[in-house]
Design an enzyme around this catalytic site. Structure first.
Site, PDB file in Angstrom:
ATOM      1  CE  LYS A  58      42.569 -11.902 -19.366  1.00 39.27           C
ATOM      2  NZ  LYS A  58      41.538 -12.107 -20.385  1.00 39.27           N
ATOM      3  N   GLY A 188      27.333  -4.023 -20.643  1.00 38.89           N
ATOM      4  CA  GLY A 188      27.507  -5.476 -20.681  1.00 38.89           C
ATOM      5  C   GLY A 188      28.366  -5.974 -19.530  1.00 38.89           C
ATOM      6  CB  ILE A 192      34.914  -8.265 -22.744  1.00 37.87           C
ATOM      7  CG1 ILE A 192      35.431  -9.489 -23.519  1.00 37.87           C
ATOM      8  CG2 ILE A 192      35.646  -7.001 -23.178  1.00 37.87           C
ATOM      9  CD1 ILE A 192      35.150  -9.460 -25.013  1.00 37.87           C
ATOM     10  CD  GLU A 211      24.048  -8.016 -18.476  1.00 32.22           C
ATOM     11  OE1 GLU A 211      25.213  -7.966 -18.885  1.00 32.22           O
ATOM     12  OE2 GLU A 211      23.091  -8.429 -19.184  1.00 32.22           O
ATOM     13  CB  ALA A 277      31.987  -5.147 -23.112  1.00 29.91           C
ATOM     14  CB  VAL A 278      26.722  -5.841 -25.980  1.00 31.66           C
ATOM     15  CG1 VAL A 278      26.416  -4.642 -25.102  1.00 31.66           C
ATOM     16  CG2 VAL A 278      27.038  -5.395 -27.396  1.00 31.66           C
ATOM     17  CG  ASP A 320      35.860 -16.614 -31.127  1.00 33.25           C
ATOM     18  OD1 ASP A 320      36.051 -17.603 -30.391  1.00 33.25           O
ATOM     19  OD2 ASP A 320      36.104 -15.442 -30.776  1.00 33.25           O
ATOM     20  CB  ALA A 328      42.063 -18.322 -26.882  1.00 34.19           C
ATOM     21  CG  HIS A 452      50.245 -28.478   4.132  1.00 33.10           C
ATOM     22  ND1 HIS A 452      49.069 -27.767   4.256  1.00 33.10           N
ATOM     23  CD2 HIS A 452      51.008 -28.154   5.215  1.00 33.10           C
ATOM     24  CE1 HIS A 452      49.118 -27.063   5.371  1.00 33.10           C
ATOM     25  NE2 HIS A 452      50.275 -27.277   5.971  1.00 33.10           N
TER      26      HIS A 452
HETATM   27  P1  FAD Z   1      40.363 -14.815 -33.984  1.00 34.80           P
HETATM   28  O1  FAD Z   1      41.321 -14.753 -32.865  1.00 34.80           O
HETATM   29  O2  FAD Z   1      39.299 -13.776 -34.063  1.00 34.80           O
HETATM   30  O3  FAD Z   1      41.208 -14.850 -35.318  1.00 34.80           O
HETATM   31  C1  FAD Z   1      40.644 -14.850 -36.575  1.00 34.80           C
HETATM   32  C2  FAD Z   1      41.652 -14.304 -37.552  1.00 34.80           C
HETATM   33  O4  FAD Z   1      41.170 -14.523 -38.860  1.00 34.80           O
HETATM   34  C3  FAD Z   1      41.883 -12.811 -37.424  1.00 34.80           C
HETATM   35  O5  FAD Z   1      43.258 -12.549 -37.364  1.00 34.80           O
HETATM   36  C4  FAD Z   1      41.245 -12.223 -38.697  1.00 34.80           C
HETATM   37  O6  FAD Z   1      41.926 -11.056 -39.161  1.00 34.80           O
HETATM   38  C5  FAD Z   1      41.419 -13.384 -39.651  1.00 34.80           C
HETATM   39  N1  FAD Z   1      40.454 -13.409 -40.737  1.00 34.80           N
HETATM   40  C6  FAD Z   1      39.100 -13.365 -40.648  1.00 34.80           C
HETATM   41  N2  FAD Z   1      38.531 -13.486 -41.858  1.00 34.80           N
HETATM   42  C7  FAD Z   1      39.548 -13.612 -42.741  1.00 34.80           C
HETATM   43  C8  FAD Z   1      39.613 -13.775 -44.153  1.00 34.80           C
HETATM   44  N3  FAD Z   1      38.505 -13.858 -44.890  1.00 34.80           N
HETATM   45  N4  FAD Z   1      40.830 -13.862 -44.723  1.00 34.80           N
HETATM   46  C9  FAD Z   1      41.974 -13.788 -43.991  1.00 34.80           C
HETATM   47  N5  FAD Z   1      41.968 -13.644 -42.655  1.00 34.80           N
HETATM   48  C10 FAD Z   1      40.775 -13.561 -42.039  1.00 34.80           C
HETATM   49  N6  FAD Z   1      39.488 -16.087 -24.751  1.00 34.80           N
HETATM   50  C11 FAD Z   1      40.081 -16.854 -23.817  1.00 34.80           C
HETATM   51  O7  FAD Z   1      40.108 -18.081 -23.962  1.00 34.80           O
HETATM   52  N7  FAD Z   1      40.684 -16.302 -22.721  1.00 34.80           N
HETATM   53  C12 FAD Z   1      40.678 -14.971 -22.498  1.00 34.80           C
HETATM   54  O8  FAD Z   1      41.225 -14.501 -21.511  1.00 34.80           O
HETATM   55  C13 FAD Z   1      40.067 -14.139 -23.462  1.00 34.80           C
HETATM   56  N8  FAD Z   1      40.061 -12.803 -23.295  1.00 34.80           N
HETATM   57  C14 FAD Z   1      39.514 -12.008 -24.263  1.00 34.80           C
HETATM   58  C15 FAD Z   1      39.522 -10.631 -24.080  1.00 34.80           C
HETATM   59  C16 FAD Z   1      38.979  -9.802 -25.036  1.00 34.80           C
HETATM   60  C17 FAD Z   1      39.032  -8.312 -24.837  1.00 34.80           C
HETATM   61  C18 FAD Z   1      38.427 -10.366 -26.224  1.00 34.80           C
HETATM   62  C19 FAD Z   1      37.865  -9.497 -27.308  1.00 34.80           C
HETATM   63  C20 FAD Z   1      38.394 -11.735 -26.416  1.00 34.80           C
HETATM   64  C21 FAD Z   1      38.932 -12.572 -25.429  1.00 34.80           C
HETATM   65  N9  FAD Z   1      38.920 -13.963 -25.562  1.00 34.80           N
HETATM   66  C22 FAD Z   1      39.479 -14.750 -24.597  1.00 34.80           C
HETATM   67  C23 FAD Z   1      38.311 -14.624 -26.733  1.00 34.80           C
HETATM   68  C24 FAD Z   1      39.383 -15.038 -27.729  1.00 34.80           C
HETATM   69  O9  FAD Z   1      40.105 -13.900 -28.135  1.00 34.80           O
HETATM   70  C25 FAD Z   1      38.739 -15.726 -28.921  1.00 34.80           C
HETATM   71  O10 FAD Z   1      37.942 -16.795 -28.473  1.00 34.80           O
HETATM   72  C26 FAD Z   1      39.782 -16.262 -29.869  1.00 34.80           C
HETATM   73  O11 FAD Z   1      40.607 -15.239 -30.350  1.00 34.80           O
HETATM   74  C27 FAD Z   1      39.134 -16.999 -31.046  1.00 34.80           C
HETATM   75  O12 FAD Z   1      40.115 -17.473 -31.906  1.00 34.80           O
HETATM   76  P2  FAD Z   1      39.864 -17.673 -33.454  1.00 34.80           P
HETATM   77  O13 FAD Z   1      41.146 -18.195 -34.010  1.00 34.80           O
HETATM   78  O14 FAD Z   1      38.624 -18.446 -33.668  1.00 34.80           O
HETATM   79  O15 FAD Z   1      39.557 -16.231 -34.038  1.00 34.80           O
HETATM   80  P1  AMP Z   2      29.300 -11.427 -23.168  1.00 32.48           P
HETATM   81  O1  AMP Z   2      28.531 -12.019 -24.319  1.00 32.48           O
HETATM   82  O2  AMP Z   2      29.734 -12.402 -22.118  1.00 32.48           O
HETATM   83  O3  AMP Z   2      30.446 -10.558 -23.606  1.00 32.48           O
HETATM   84  O4  AMP Z   2      28.261 -10.460 -22.424  1.00 32.48           O
HETATM   85  C1  AMP Z   2      27.638  -9.356 -23.025  1.00 32.48           C
HETATM   86  C2  AMP Z   2      26.559  -8.835 -22.073  1.00 32.48           C
HETATM   87  O5  AMP Z   2      26.017  -7.617 -22.574  1.00 32.48           O
HETATM   88  C3  AMP Z   2      25.385  -9.790 -21.911  1.00 32.48           C
HETATM   89  O6  AMP Z   2      25.250 -10.115 -20.552  1.00 32.48           O
HETATM   90  C4  AMP Z   2      24.176  -8.980 -22.425  1.00 32.48           C
HETATM   91  O7  AMP Z   2      23.003  -9.212 -21.655  1.00 32.48           O
HETATM   92  C5  AMP Z   2      24.631  -7.535 -22.236  1.00 32.48           C
HETATM   93  N1  AMP Z   2      23.920  -6.570 -23.123  1.00 32.48           N
HETATM   94  C6  AMP Z   2      23.616  -6.725 -24.449  1.00 32.48           C
HETATM   95  N2  AMP Z   2      22.967  -5.612 -24.939  1.00 32.48           N
HETATM   96  C7  AMP Z   2      22.864  -4.713 -23.898  1.00 32.48           C
HETATM   97  C8  AMP Z   2      22.322  -3.379 -23.745  1.00 32.48           C
HETATM   98  N3  AMP Z   2      21.735  -2.693 -24.768  1.00 32.48           N
HETATM   99  N4  AMP Z   2      22.402  -2.768 -22.518  1.00 32.48           N
HETATM  100  C9  AMP Z   2      22.999  -3.412 -21.489  1.00 32.48           C
HETATM  101  N5  AMP Z   2      23.525  -4.677 -21.570  1.00 32.48           N
HETATM  102  C10 AMP Z   2      23.475  -5.328 -22.749  1.00 32.48           C
END
Ligand code: FAD
Ligand code: AMP
Length: 479
Positions: A58, A188, A192, A211, A277-278, A320, A328, A452
């Site tokens: 962001k 993808g 992302i 895609e 970004a798949v 996740d 998040a 408004h």
């Molecule tokens: P994570 O944030 O992945 O945290 C897990 C943590 O656990 C990590 O710090 C890891 O190091 C730690 N860990 C894992 N295994 C172990 C272990 N065995 N021992 C100790 N530590 C461990 N979501 C949104 O809602 N809004 C957005 O705008 C958004 N933008 C995103 C943009 C990008 C580029 C990406 C990659 C993701 C985005 N997301 C967004 C998704 C969001 O980041 C995740 O859904 C969120 O971080 C999940 O939170 P979590 O706590 O489940 O896991």
């Molecule tokens: P998301 O799960 O929202 O991050 O989206 C990932 C996207 O990547 C999905 O729409 C998939 O269909 C796409 N994707 C996965 N593998 C491939 C590939 N080999 N070539 C092009 N697109 C892909």
């Protein structure tokens, strides 16, 4: 055996750190284990979201949108800016500073709430014991009455596009590009891919998104996906559907040749950087001892019930690493629910009302069911749609693209979905979420007073349009 805790949380992302803070607030002796370390050997808190996800993406989107506005969006107001230049290194440094402030802030919150940070790799053993192996290899076993697994996710890598230093990047590498590439490929067209593609398209990069699926944004409402496709095309994001990446080659250590197939056969594309970004997959490597009692589902997610309970009593999993959208706010709310349950409270999580947002410009946001889902389920519904182009505030802001659509059950009038494309959709969707959380009917929104002039009036008008009563547009069908 070392200290005993009421709760040990493994993972300090938005799922884990929120669960830990809530548990401590409720009087439980809580520790949070995190394996991520900085160059001083201290735990890096905040997980994917704060470090390489939501927040840094962001920050880049905000900077590049301001640049784009300064370059091309201010003339209409009578403002001339002269030459507008972009310092990409400064943009990345600003992003890093925001990340640093926020992650340090989690450390402060842990301290204030009395959460103990255990740096190291956490592994759940049998009987709710957690082994923590620190960066220096020292292992300590802690006991807990309850364990919360919040280990998050990692990017999916695909064999045709293995990461290559500074040329083929995953979502973390994509946030650290320090020079505007002339040509960028993105594999993808998901959240992302579209967000990262937008960042660079705004800086003048030729962006091609491949895609594999034939349908654009299949999870979104068809109206949203159609409007978004039209607008992204105008922004020169070249999104190729039905285009599956089949291989990559690094040319002279400085370009990437991307091979893909589409309905016409085999094709090639040469880019300066390629972002993969798949999607993301749950992170469970090394997390569970064979006799921990916790099971994974067939897709590798930690298996949990509707209340995030695993198969092992007293062990929960959130975020996740479990089923449901990888978001998040979903992770955080599950964290709160689980901490509440551990403290003997009820715990609440409404999986039907989780907002989804894509932070392009305009933004895409929705909550609840899409029209295609309602049709598939045989639910009879009424739809009301209102364009931002008909609101005075959006005109004043010169930000009129998009619409709000409200879907309500035909029999009960209860709102079942709200979908929008618009400059401020990420904020506006909050109103939709509150309405749905409180089980509002379309009539409830119709009778609510909206200030408004605001872009929120589009939500009011869309609710009125459900019954053919929008005021500021000609309704298609009057009742
Ligand atoms: P994570 O944030 O992945 O945290 C897990 C943590 O656990 C990590 O710090 C890891 O190091 C730690 N860990 C894992 N295994 C172990 C272990 N065995 N021992 C100790 N530590 C461990 N979501 C949104 O809602 N809004 C957005 O705008 C958004 N933008 C995103 C943009 C990008 C580029 C990406 C990659 C993701 C985005 N997301 C967004 C998704 C969001 O980041 C995740 O859904 C969120 O971080 C999940 O939170 P979590 O706590 O489940 O896991
Ligand atoms: P998301 O799960 O929202 O991050 O989206 C990932 C996207 O990547 C999905 O729409 C998939 O269909 C796409 N994707 C996965 N593998 C491939 C590939 N080999 N070539 C092009 N697109 C892909």
């Amino acid at each position: 055996m070392s200290d005993k805790f009421d709760v040990i949380v493994i993972g300090a992302g938005p799922g884990g750190y929120v669960a830990a803070i809530r548990a401590a607030q409720l009087g439980l002796k809580t520790a949070c284990v995190e394996k991520w370390v900085d160059n001083k050997g201290s735990a890096v808190l905040g997980g994917t979201c704060l470090n390489v996800g939501c927040i840094p993406s962001k920050a880049l989107l905000e900077t590049t949108y301001k640049y784009h506005e300064a370059k091309a969006g201010l003339n209409v107001h009578g403002i001339s800016t002269g030459d507008v230049t972009m310092n990409v290194e400064q943009m990345v440094a600003r992003k890093d500073k925001i990340v640093g402030n926020l992650t340090a802030g989690i450390g402060g919150l842990f301290k204030a709430n009395g959460v103990t940070v255990l740096q190291g790799m956490g592994k759940l053993l049998a009987g709710k014991q957690v082994e923590v192996t620190a960066a220096d290899g020292t292992a300590t076993v802690y006991a807990a009455d309850n364990v919360v697994l919040a280990s998050g996710s990692v990017p999916v890598n695909i064999p045709p596009a293995p990461l290559a230093d500074n040329l083929i990047l995953d979502n973390a590498g994509a946030l650290d590009i320090t020079e505007t590439p002339k040509r960028l490929g993105v594999i993808g067209a998901g959240v992302i891919g579209l967000e990262m593609g937008s960042v660079w398209a705004r800086l003048g990069t030729e962006v091609t998104v491949l895609e594999a699926m034939d349908e654009f944004l299949a999870a979104a409402d068809k109206d949203v996906a159609k409007e978004a496709a039209k607008l992204f095309k105008k922004q020169k994001l070249d999104i190729k559907l039905g285009a599956r990446c089949t291989g990559t080659e690094i040319i002279d250590g400085k370009e990437v040749l991307v091979k893909y197939t589409d309905s016409e056969g085999e094709k090639e594309l040469v880019v300066d950087k390629l972002i993969v970004a798949v999607g993301r997959k749950p992170q469970t490597n090394g997390l569970l001892a064979a006799d921990s009692g916790v099971k994974l589902d067939e897709r590798g997610f930690i298996f949990v019930d509707d209340h995030c309970r695993t198969e092992a009593p007293g062990v929960y999993a959130i975020g996740d690493s479990v089923r449901g959208p990888m978001l998040a706010h979903k992770a955080s709310e599950e964290g709160i629910m689980v901490a509440d349950m551990i403290a003997g409270k009820h715990g609440h999580m409404n999986y039907d009302v989780i907002p989804n947002i894509i932070y392009t410009h305009p933004e895409l946001a929705w909550v609840g069911k899409t029209e295609q889902e309602l049709k598939a389920e045989g639910v009879k519904y009424k739809a009301g749609k209102f364009p931002f182009a008909a609101t005075g505030r959006a005109m004043a802001a010169n930000d009129t693209d998009g619409f709000v659509k409200v879907l309500a059950d035909e029999e009960t009038d209860r709102i079942v979905g709200i979908h929008m494309v618009g400059g401020q959709a990420s904020e506006l969707i909050g109103q939709a979420v509150i309405a749905m959380e409180f089980c509002a009917s379309a009539e409830d929104l119709q009778m609510t007073i909206f200030a408004h002039p605001t872009v929120s009036e589009a939500l009011h008008e869309a609710a009125l349009a459900v019954d053919g009563h929008a005021i500021h547009m000609a309704n298609r069908k009057k009742r």
